[in-house]
Design a protein around this motif. Structure first.
Motif, PDB file in Angstrom:
ATOM      1  N   ILE A 163     -28.558 -24.136  22.611  1.00 43.35           N
ATOM      2  CA  ILE A 163     -29.472 -22.997  22.568  1.00 43.35           C
ATOM      3  C   ILE A 163     -30.289 -23.099  23.853  1.00 43.35           C
ATOM      4  O   ILE A 163     -30.993 -24.092  24.072  1.00 43.35           O
ATOM      5  N   GLY A 164     -30.182 -22.109  24.718  1.00 43.00           N
ATOM      6  CA  GLY A 164     -30.810 -22.144  26.031  1.00 43.00           C
ATOM      7  C   GLY A 164     -32.316 -22.012  26.015  1.00 43.00           C
ATOM      8  O   GLY A 164     -32.934 -21.626  25.018  1.00 43.00           O
ATOM      9  N   ALA A 165     -32.908 -22.313  27.154  1.00 40.60           N
ATOM     10  CA  ALA A 165     -34.353 -22.227  27.334  1.00 40.60           C
ATOM     11  C   ALA A 165     -34.834 -20.800  27.068  1.00 40.60           C
ATOM     12  O   ALA A 165     -34.258 -19.839  27.559  1.00 40.60           O
ATOM     13  N   GLY A 166     -35.859 -20.674  26.247  1.00 38.26           N
ATOM     14  CA  GLY A 166     -36.444 -19.370  25.954  1.00 38.26           C
ATOM     15  C   GLY A 166     -35.537 -18.411  25.215  1.00 38.26           C
ATOM     16  O   GLY A 166     -35.829 -17.216  25.131  1.00 38.26           O
ATOM     17  N   LYS A 212     -26.080 -29.518  19.851  1.00 39.57           N
ATOM     18  CA  LYS A 212     -26.436 -30.818  20.427  1.00 39.57           C
ATOM     19  C   LYS A 212     -27.742 -30.763  21.192  1.00 39.57           C
ATOM     20  O   LYS A 212     -28.429 -31.775  21.336  1.00 39.57           O
ATOM     21  N   ALA A 213     -28.124 -29.591  21.727  1.00 33.67           N
ATOM     22  CA  ALA A 213     -29.332 -29.489  22.536  1.00 33.67           C
ATOM     23  C   ALA A 213     -30.002 -28.131  22.344  1.00 33.67           C
ATOM     24  O   ALA A 213     -29.339 -27.103  22.201  1.00 33.67           O
ATOM     25  N   ILE A 214     -31.345 -28.174  22.358  1.00 34.98           N
ATOM     26  CA  ILE A 214     -32.154 -26.955  22.281  1.00 34.98           C
ATOM     27  C   ILE A 214     -33.054 -26.953  23.516  1.00 34.98           C
ATOM     28  O   ILE A 214     -33.816 -27.890  23.752  1.00 34.98           O
ATOM     29  N   GLY A 215     -32.946 -25.900  24.311  1.00 33.48           N
ATOM     30  CA  GLY A 215     -33.655 -25.798  25.582  1.00 33.48           C
ATOM     31  C   GLY A 215     -35.151 -25.638  25.445  1.00 33.48           C
ATOM     32  O   GLY A 215     -35.687 -25.294  24.388  1.00 33.48           O
ATOM     33  N   ALA A 216     -35.824 -25.879  26.561  1.00 34.35           N
ATOM     34  CA  ALA A 216     -37.279 -25.747  26.633  1.00 34.35           C
ATOM     35  C   ALA A 216     -37.711 -24.354  26.180  1.00 34.35           C
ATOM     36  O   ALA A 216     -37.095 -23.359  26.536  1.00 34.35           O
ATOM     37  N   HIS A 275     -27.775 -34.042  13.785  1.00 30.56           N
ATOM     38  CA  HIS A 275     -26.750 -34.002  14.834  1.00 30.56           C
ATOM     39  C   HIS A 275     -27.304 -33.541  16.181  1.00 30.56           C
ATOM     40  O   HIS A 275     -26.707 -33.793  17.217  1.00 30.56           O
ATOM     41  N   THR A 276     -28.429 -32.848  16.178  1.00 32.88           N
ATOM     42  CA  THR A 276     -29.033 -32.393  17.432  1.00 32.88           C
ATOM     43  C   THR A 276     -29.662 -33.591  18.123  1.00 32.88           C
ATOM     44  O   THR A 276     -30.498 -34.277  17.537  1.00 32.88           O
ATOM     45  N   GLU A 277     -29.241 -33.826  19.354  1.00 32.35           N
ATOM     46  CA  GLU A 277     -29.650 -35.027  20.078  1.00 32.35           C
ATOM     47  C   GLU A 277     -30.822 -34.805  21.022  1.00 32.35           C
ATOM     48  O   GLU A 277     -31.575 -35.722  21.304  1.00 32.35           O
ATOM     49  N   VAL A 308     -40.486 -26.638  22.672  1.00 29.56           N
ATOM     50  CA  VAL A 308     -39.518 -25.840  21.920  1.00 29.56           C
ATOM     51  C   VAL A 308     -40.203 -24.758  21.089  1.00 29.56           C
ATOM     52  O   VAL A 308     -39.759 -23.616  21.059  1.00 29.56           O
ATOM     53  N   PHE A 309     -41.332 -25.095  20.444  1.00 24.85           N
ATOM     54  CA  PHE A 309     -42.030 -24.136  19.587  1.00 24.85           C
ATOM     55  C   PHE A 309     -43.279 -23.547  20.227  1.00 24.85           C
ATOM     56  O   PHE A 309     -43.888 -22.643  19.675  1.00 24.85           O
ATOM     57  N   GLY A 310     -43.715 -24.054  21.335  1.00 25.02           N
ATOM     58  CA  GLY A 310     -44.917 -23.553  21.979  1.00 25.02           C
ATOM     59  C   GLY A 310     -45.566 -24.597  22.844  1.00 25.02           C
ATOM     60  O   GLY A 310     -45.062 -25.703  23.009  1.00 25.02           O
TER      61      GLY A 310
END
Length: 126
Positions: free
Chosen positions: A28-31, A48-52, A69-71, A77-79
């Motif tokens: 999931i990309g940044a923003g 695996k990854a959640i962007g800034a 599983h998300t590393e 991420v939330f604010g």
């Protein structure tokens, strides 16, 4: 072949109240969902990854379900966690992150006030 990546700012300020993220999604990309009215998000095990700032400014966010599983979760991420600003783009509050004990997400959110960890999620839908 399903979607593997949601691009940076793909749904920025979109009027999304809900979204169904499918298994097979890896990043999931940044923003990606910043400033949307999402209330509940279920992250598939394949991510695996959640962007800034992926969910930055989602002021209606209440429940966020994510497996172990998300590393990697990138900054804010939330604010903006160190902000005193409680506006739509300010400090997140009242978000319940449902994740297994010992997950990377648990360690990430424990350091921020206003975001609560609930260890009741095993990664299965629903």
């Amino acid at each position: 072949v399903g979607v593997k990546t949601i691009s940076n700012k793909a749904f920025y300020k979109a009027g999304l109240k809900s979204v169904e993220l499918k298994e097979g999604l890896e990043t999931i990309g940044a923003g990606a969902f910043a400033a949307t009215p999402l209330e509940t998000v279920v992250v598939p095990k394949s991510v695996k990854a959640i962007g800034a700032q992926a969910f930055y400014g989602c002021s209606r966010m209440r429940d966020f379900f994510i497996s172990d599983h998300t590393e990697k979760l990138y900054k804010e991420v939330f604010g903006k966690y160190d902000s005193d600003d409680s506006s739509v783009f300010g400090k997140p509050s009242g978000i319940y992150v449902h994740t297994p004990t010992g997950s990377a997400t648990e360690e990430y959110v424990k350091q921020y006030g206003g975001i609560y960890v609930v260890n009741d999620y095993n990664g299965s839908e629903g």
